[in-house]
Design a protein around this motif. Structure first.
Motif: not given
Length: 105
Positions: A1-5, A31-37, A39-56
């Motif tokens: 929950q803290l990570g989401f906030c 949802p953890v993987w979605e929100h991680l994605g 966060a990575y997108a917000m940081k412009a780490d798009h490859r990590q974002a893709v990996d996270s969303f693919e996992h979700a």
């Protein structure tokens, strides 16, 4: 929950740290993987974002929101065919899946 906030309030680095911990503890909670994605997108780490969303979407194939985010990130990283597929998949889903329902299935 803290990570989401933290992600919601723009504290991206702290959010990533907490969401990564959460992803290790709840490996099958999409949802953890979605929100991680997100966060990575917000940081412009798009490859990590893709990996996270693919996992979700691997965990929860009917997770409309994750497919939508994945389509966006595929466009950003220059994968237009994958973006089109992900967008079509998201569009085919009538309502967002409930993450809690996926845990019971």
């Amino acid at each position: 929950q803290l990570g989401f906030c933290l992600e919601a309030t723009g504290q991206v680095d702290a959010a990533i740290e907490h969401l990564r911990k959460g992803s290790r503890l709840a490996k099958d909670y999409a949802p953890v993987w979605e929100h991680l994605g997100i966060a990575y997108a917000m940081k412009a780490d798009h490859r990590q974002a893709v990996d996270s969303f693919e996992h979700a979407v691997k965990i929860m194939p009917n997770y409309k929101q994750a497919w939508t985010h994945l389509a966006t990130e595929y466009r950003v990283v220059g994968r237009p065919a994958d973006a089109q597929h992900a967008a079509a998949r998201a569009a085919s889903l009538k309502t967002p899946s409930s993450p809690d329902k996926s845990k019971k299935a």
